[in-house]
Design a protein around this motif. Structure first.
Motif, PDB file in Angstrom:
ATOM      1  N   ALA A 100       0.811  -1.226   0.000  1.00 57.11           N
ATOM      2  CA  ALA A 100       0.000   0.000   0.000  1.00 57.11           C
ATOM      3  C   ALA A 100       0.839   1.269   0.000  1.00 57.11           C
ATOM      4  N   GLU A 101       1.891   1.307   0.812  1.00 56.76           N
ATOM      5  CA  GLU A 101       2.685   2.533   0.945  1.00 56.76           C
ATOM      6  C   GLU A 101       3.490   2.858  -0.308  1.00 56.76           C
ATOM      7  N   LYS A 102       3.561   1.951  -1.246  1.00 60.99           N
ATOM      8  CA  LYS A 102       4.256   2.232  -2.510  1.00 60.99           C
ATOM      9  C   LYS A 102       3.386   3.057  -3.456  1.00 60.99           C
ATOM     10  N   LEU A 103       2.119   3.174  -3.137  1.00 62.22           N
ATOM     11  CA  LEU A 103       1.195   3.919  -3.984  1.00 62.22           C
ATOM     12  C   LEU A 103       1.175   5.390  -3.570  1.00 62.22           C
ATOM     13  N   GLU A 104       1.054   6.276  -4.545  1.00 56.67           N
ATOM     14  CA  GLU A 104       1.068   7.714  -4.271  1.00 56.67           C
ATOM     15  C   GLU A 104      -0.311   8.235  -3.876  1.00 56.67           C
ATOM     16  N   GLU A 125      -6.045   5.064  -3.343  1.00 58.46           N
ATOM     17  CA  GLU A 125      -5.593   3.737  -3.749  1.00 58.46           C
ATOM     18  C   GLU A 125      -5.006   2.971  -2.559  1.00 58.46           C
ATOM     19  N   LYS A 126      -4.261   3.666  -1.714  1.00 57.50           N
ATOM     20  CA  LYS A 126      -3.717   3.023  -0.508  1.00 57.50           C
ATOM     21  C   LYS A 126      -4.853   2.452   0.336  1.00 57.50           C
ATOM     22  N   ASN A 127      -5.876   3.270   0.569  1.00 54.61           N
ATOM     23  CA  ASN A 127      -7.002   2.830   1.391  1.00 54.61           C
ATOM     24  C   ASN A 127      -7.754   1.685   0.736  1.00 54.61           C
ATOM     25  N   PHE A 128      -7.848   1.729  -0.584  1.00 60.82           N
ATOM     26  CA  PHE A 128      -8.532   0.657  -1.318  1.00 60.82           C
ATOM     27  C   PHE A 128      -7.817  -0.669  -1.089  1.00 60.82           C
ATOM     28  N   VAL A 129      -6.483  -0.658  -1.187  1.00 58.68           N
ATOM     29  CA  VAL A 129      -5.703  -1.882  -0.990  1.00 58.68           C
ATOM     30  C   VAL A 129      -5.865  -2.401   0.438  1.00 58.68           C
TER      31      VAL A 129
END
Length: 290
Positions: free
Chosen positions: A268-272, A276-280
């Motif tokens: 998740a933390e690789k996403l900006e 999207e982080k919350n979705f994962v």
């Protein structure tokens, strides 16, 4: 060893076994790519026939690991080039430097990865080739076509590639900062699509390349990975979320951390994008509870 390869290819591989040189140990790689649809076999045959190979696929799908597996199979050292907008002729071919010899300063040319691979019959791996500026790559045209030659602009030396010289390149389609390959360059390659692993092949990779042994966690990781791949194909989240490499990191972390914490930091933390982080993380919570 891939037993389905033609006999002449198997014989060629056996001839190359145990030709080790300690001076180039840093160029030797280890295999480990688990193929889908017999991808290793197809690329191994193409490699044997001296064709340039272009691996296309999303980030983290295993393109570099596939190249390393071919290098291991054929026992060939591999020179790597990581392309960027800063890539120039010196990065590819080498550069001049001043050295002291017998008390005098002399100019020497330090050969770059292209020249070394050509002269010594090694593999040249060009990673993220579409990250390079389009005006940089034409210098390789003669290397990549039937001529297999290049005139070094720094020394005027004409270099003809050793018969065992091979080229493998990788491309991340649609990645930020990339540009489409021009048709002349693309036409010099045989192209293979490298997709994300799923199901049993991915489970085999987890078992072989991570320390995670909990079968239930592994099964949930597989289901999560399948969901993430589906969502990236729909365009809901960035490709990084479905990276096999990231999933393997999460599996390793899950040996000592909770699976949700492992997924948070490895995926998740690789996403900006915060959405999207919350979705994962929300998707992961359907499989794992703290």
């Amino acid at each position: 060893m891939i037993t389905e390869l033609p006999k002449e290819i198997m014989d060629y591989i056996e001839q190359n076994q145990n030709h080790q040189n300690q001076e180039i140990d840093h160029l030797n790689t280890k295999g480990g790519y688990i193929e889908t649809e017999d991808l290793v076999r197809k690329t191994a045959i193409t490699f044997y026939m001296s064709k340039n190979i272009l691996l296309k696929g999303p980030t983290g799908s295993g393109k570099t690991k596939l190249a390393e597996s071919l290098a291991t199979l054929y026992q060939k050292p591999m020179h790597s080039i990581n392309c960027s907008v800063d890539l120039d002729a010196e990065s590819l071919l080498g550069f001049k430097t001043i050295k002291e010899k017998n008390g005098k300063s002399v100019i020497e040319f330090v050969e770059g990865p292209v020249i070394q691979a050509m002269k010594n019959g090694r593999i040249l791996y060009i990673d993220e080739i579409n990250m390079a500026r389009p005006e940089t790559l034409p210098i390789l045209n003669g290397v990549l076509d039937y001529r297999r030659t290049i005139t070094n602009p720094f020394t005027n030396e004409v270099i003809t590639a050793h018969k065992d010289f091979r080229v493998i390149a990788a491309i991340n389609e649609g990645y930020i900062g990339t540009t489409p390959l021009n048709e002349a360059l693309k036409n010099r390659f045989v192209i293979f699509q490298v997709s994300y692993l799923m199901g049993d092949p991915l489970k085999k990779v987890i078992n072989e390349q991570t320390n995670l042994e909990d079968e239930q966690i592994i099964d949930y990781m597989l289901k999560l990975s399948e969901e993430l791949i589906k969502e990236t194909k729909k365009g809901k989240i960035a490709e990084e979320a479905a990276s096999t490499r990231a999933l393997l990191d999460a599996c390793d972390l899950a040996v000592y951390l909770s699976p949700l914490t492992a997924i948070e930091h490895a995926i998740a933390e690789k996403l900006e994008d915060e959405r999207e982080k919350n979705f994962v993380l929300n998707l992961a919570e359907t499989y794992f509870k703290e």
